[in-house]
Design a protein around this motif. Structure first.
Motif, PDB file in Angstrom:
ATOM      1  N   GLN A  86       0.750  -1.281   0.005  1.00 37.03           N
ATOM      2  CA  GLN A  86      -0.260  -0.164   0.051  1.00 37.03           C
ATOM      3  C   GLN A  86       1.045   1.255   0.044  1.00 37.03           C
ATOM      4  O   GLN A  86       0.662   2.411  -0.708  1.00 37.03           O
ATOM      5  CB  GLN A  86      -0.869   0.116   1.226  1.00 37.03           C
ATOM      6  N   ALA A  87       1.916   1.016   0.748  1.00 34.31           N
ATOM      7  CA  ALA A  87       2.838   2.301   0.936  1.00 34.31           C
ATOM      8  C   ALA A  87       3.375   2.551  -0.573  1.00 34.31           C
ATOM      9  O   ALA A  87       3.566   3.757  -0.962  1.00 34.31           O
ATOM     10  CB  ALA A  87       3.918   2.069   1.966  1.00 34.31           C
ATOM     11  N   ALA A  88       4.044   1.650  -1.323  1.00 37.24           N
ATOM     12  CA  ALA A  88       4.402   1.698  -2.576  1.00 37.24           C
ATOM     13  C   ALA A  88       3.182   2.525  -3.545  1.00 37.24           C
ATOM     14  O   ALA A  88       4.068   3.164  -4.477  1.00 37.24           O
ATOM     15  CB  ALA A  88       5.093   0.101  -3.205  1.00 37.24           C
ATOM     16  N   GLU A  89       2.329   1.669  -3.404  1.00 36.55           N
ATOM     17  CA  GLU A  89       1.223   2.350  -4.453  1.00 36.55           C
ATOM     18  C   GLU A  89       0.964   3.788  -4.062  1.00 36.55           C
ATOM     19  O   GLU A  89       0.863   4.620  -4.971  1.00 36.55           O
ATOM     20  CB  GLU A  89      -0.118   1.576  -4.061  1.00 36.55           C
ATOM     21  N   ASP A  90       0.973   4.259  -2.611  1.00 32.75           N
ATOM     22  CA  ASP A  90       0.744   5.599  -2.517  1.00 32.75           C
ATOM     23  C   ASP A  90       1.736   6.270  -2.793  1.00 32.75           C
ATOM     24  O   ASP A  90       1.464   7.418  -3.234  1.00 32.75           O
ATOM     25  CB  ASP A  90       0.596   5.763  -0.738  1.00 32.75           C
ATOM     26  N   LEU A  91       3.066   6.002  -2.694  1.00 29.05           N
ATOM     27  CA  LEU A  91       4.086   6.979  -3.405  1.00 29.05           C
ATOM     28  C   LEU A  91       4.039   6.968  -4.781  1.00 29.05           C
ATOM     29  O   LEU A  91       4.525   8.007  -5.139  1.00 29.05           O
ATOM     30  CB  LEU A  91       5.559   6.168  -2.856  1.00 29.05           C
ATOM     31  N   GLU A  93       1.542   7.131  -6.651  1.00 27.76           N
ATOM     32  CA  GLU A  93       0.597   8.046  -6.848  1.00 27.76           C
ATOM     33  C   GLU A  93       1.191   9.562  -6.321  1.00 27.76           C
ATOM     34  O   GLU A  93       0.988  10.522  -7.305  1.00 27.76           O
ATOM     35  CB  GLU A  93      -0.484   7.796  -5.798  1.00 27.76           C
ATOM     36  N   TYR A  94       1.675   9.505  -5.232  1.00 26.19           N
ATOM     37  CA  TYR A  94       2.366  11.035  -4.935  1.00 26.19           C
ATOM     38  C   TYR A  94       3.402  11.442  -6.009  1.00 26.19           C
ATOM     39  O   TYR A  94       3.283  12.713  -6.533  1.00 26.19           O
ATOM     40  CB  TYR A  94       2.993  10.915  -3.595  1.00 26.19           C
ATOM     41  N   VAL A  95       4.243  10.896  -6.469  1.00 28.72           N
ATOM     42  CA  VAL A  95       5.348  11.076  -7.463  1.00 28.72           C
ATOM     43  C   VAL A  95       4.652  11.475  -8.866  1.00 28.72           C
ATOM     44  O   VAL A  95       5.112  12.586  -9.427  1.00 28.72           O
ATOM     45  CB  VAL A  95       6.124   9.818  -7.506  1.00 28.72           C
ATOM     46  N   LEU A  96       3.544  10.931  -9.169  1.00 27.60           N
ATOM     47  CA  LEU A  96       2.934  10.926 -10.297  1.00 27.60           C
ATOM     48  C   LEU A  96       2.261  12.470 -10.257  1.00 27.60           C
ATOM     49  O   LEU A  96       2.327  13.218 -11.069  1.00 27.60           O
ATOM     50  CB  LEU A  96       1.992  10.148 -10.618  1.00 27.60           C
ATOM     51  N   LYS A  97       1.801  12.881  -9.179  1.00 25.40           N
ATOM     52  CA  LYS A  97       1.132  14.032  -8.946  1.00 25.40           C
ATOM     53  C   LYS A  97       2.155  15.012  -8.777  1.00 25.40           C
ATOM     54  O   LYS A  97       1.772  16.345  -9.178  1.00 25.40           O
ATOM     55  CB  LYS A  97      -0.005  13.997  -7.467  1.00 25.40           C
ATOM     56  N   TYR A  98       3.168  14.659  -7.986  1.00 21.50           N
ATOM     57  CA  TYR A  98       4.209  15.800  -7.866  1.00 21.50           C
ATOM     58  C   TYR A  98       4.746  16.261  -9.275  1.00 21.50           C
ATOM     59  O   TYR A  98       4.875  17.373  -9.533  1.00 21.50           O
ATOM     60  CB  TYR A  98       5.425  15.181  -7.168  1.00 21.50           C
ATOM     61  N   CYS A  99       5.009  15.315 -10.035  1.00 21.76           N
ATOM     62  CA  CYS A  99       5.586  15.625 -11.363  1.00 21.76           C
ATOM     63  C   CYS A  99       4.659  16.532 -12.202  1.00 21.76           C
ATOM     64  O   CYS A  99       4.989  17.295 -13.109  1.00 21.76           O
ATOM     65  CB  CYS A  99       5.691  14.271 -12.168  1.00 21.76           C
ATOM     66  N   ALA A 133      13.678   0.999  -0.878  1.00 18.84           N
ATOM     67  CA  ALA A 133      14.247   1.085  -1.937  1.00 18.84           C
ATOM     68  C   ALA A 133      13.386   1.614  -2.991  1.00 18.84           C
ATOM     69  O   ALA A 133      12.203   1.417  -2.940  1.00 18.84           O
ATOM     70  CB  ALA A 133      14.988  -0.172  -2.360  1.00 18.84           C
ATOM     71  N   VAL A 134      14.113   2.651  -3.820  1.00 19.92           N
ATOM     72  CA  VAL A 134      13.370   3.188  -4.823  1.00 19.92           C
ATOM     73  C   VAL A 134      13.787   3.033  -6.077  1.00 19.92           C
ATOM     74  O   VAL A 134      14.951   3.270  -6.389  1.00 19.92           O
ATOM     75  CB  VAL A 134      13.330   4.756  -4.439  1.00 19.92           C
ATOM     76  N   ASN A 135      13.072   2.769  -7.345  1.00 25.09           N
ATOM     77  CA  ASN A 135      13.378   2.811  -8.533  1.00 25.09           C
ATOM     78  C   ASN A 135      12.211   3.770  -8.937  1.00 25.09           C
ATOM     79  O   ASN A 135      11.350   3.355  -9.312  1.00 25.09           O
ATOM     80  CB  ASN A 135      13.189   1.142  -9.050  1.00 25.09           C
ATOM     81  N   ILE A 136      12.758   4.595  -9.930  1.00 27.79           N
ATOM     82  CA  ILE A 136      11.862   5.342 -10.562  1.00 27.79           C
ATOM     83  C   ILE A 136      12.294   5.539 -12.092  1.00 27.79           C
ATOM     84  O   ILE A 136      13.632   5.697 -12.321  1.00 27.79           O
ATOM     85  CB  ILE A 136      12.065   6.960 -10.105  1.00 27.79           C
TER      86      ILE A 136
END
Length: 140
Positions: A86-91, A93-99, A133-136
């Motif tokens: 759930q945290a990964a899905e939330d993050l 979503e937040y990254v896409l909105k931030y962009c 860990a983050v992979n964007i």
């Protein structure tokens, strides 16, 4: 068995009055009565609360199954995995909105993150860095 009949049956099996049940669910006694007579149907959140309260599956509550076995309780490991997913899905979503924000919006978000990070660090509330860990991938 209808949903209303099942609600009434479970309420009685658990030694609850309509008033008790209404209080636990944050509704009125009249609302419980309308559910039990199939005049109205509870919303999904309320149905979910009832499943938890009576320890029965949604299928059983809805009358689609006669299996009254309580649903399995997820292990701590399973709950942790669900929370991380759930945290990964939330993050994401937040990254896409931030962009999609303009420069002012990005600066406001960054300022808030810095302030909250500093507050948590000062209070010793930061989580360990090794937990994430983050992979964007950026598509242009």
């Amino acid at each position: 068995m209808t949903l209303g009949e099942r609600i009434k049956q479970l309420r009685k099996e658990n030694g609850m009055t309509q008033v008790n049940m209404a209080q636990k669910l944050g509704v009125t006694k009249g609302t419980v009565s309308t559910w039990e007579t199939d005049s109205r149907t509870p919303g999904f959140e309320t149905l979910n609360q009832m499943c938890d309260m009576f320890q029965r599956s949604m299928d059983y509550l809805m009358g689609r199954s006669d299996d009254a076995t309580p649903p399995p309780v997820p292990t701590d490991e399973e709950q942790a995995k669900l929370a991380l997913n759930q945290a990964a899905e939330d993050l994401k979503e937040y990254v896409l909105k931030y962009c999609r924000l303009d420069q002012y919006g990005r600066e406001a978000v960054e300022s808030l993150i810095r302030a909250e990070y500093n507050r948590c660090r000062a209070q010793g509330e930061l989580g360990p860095t090794g937990d994430y860990a983050v992979n964007i991938r950026i598509i242009s």
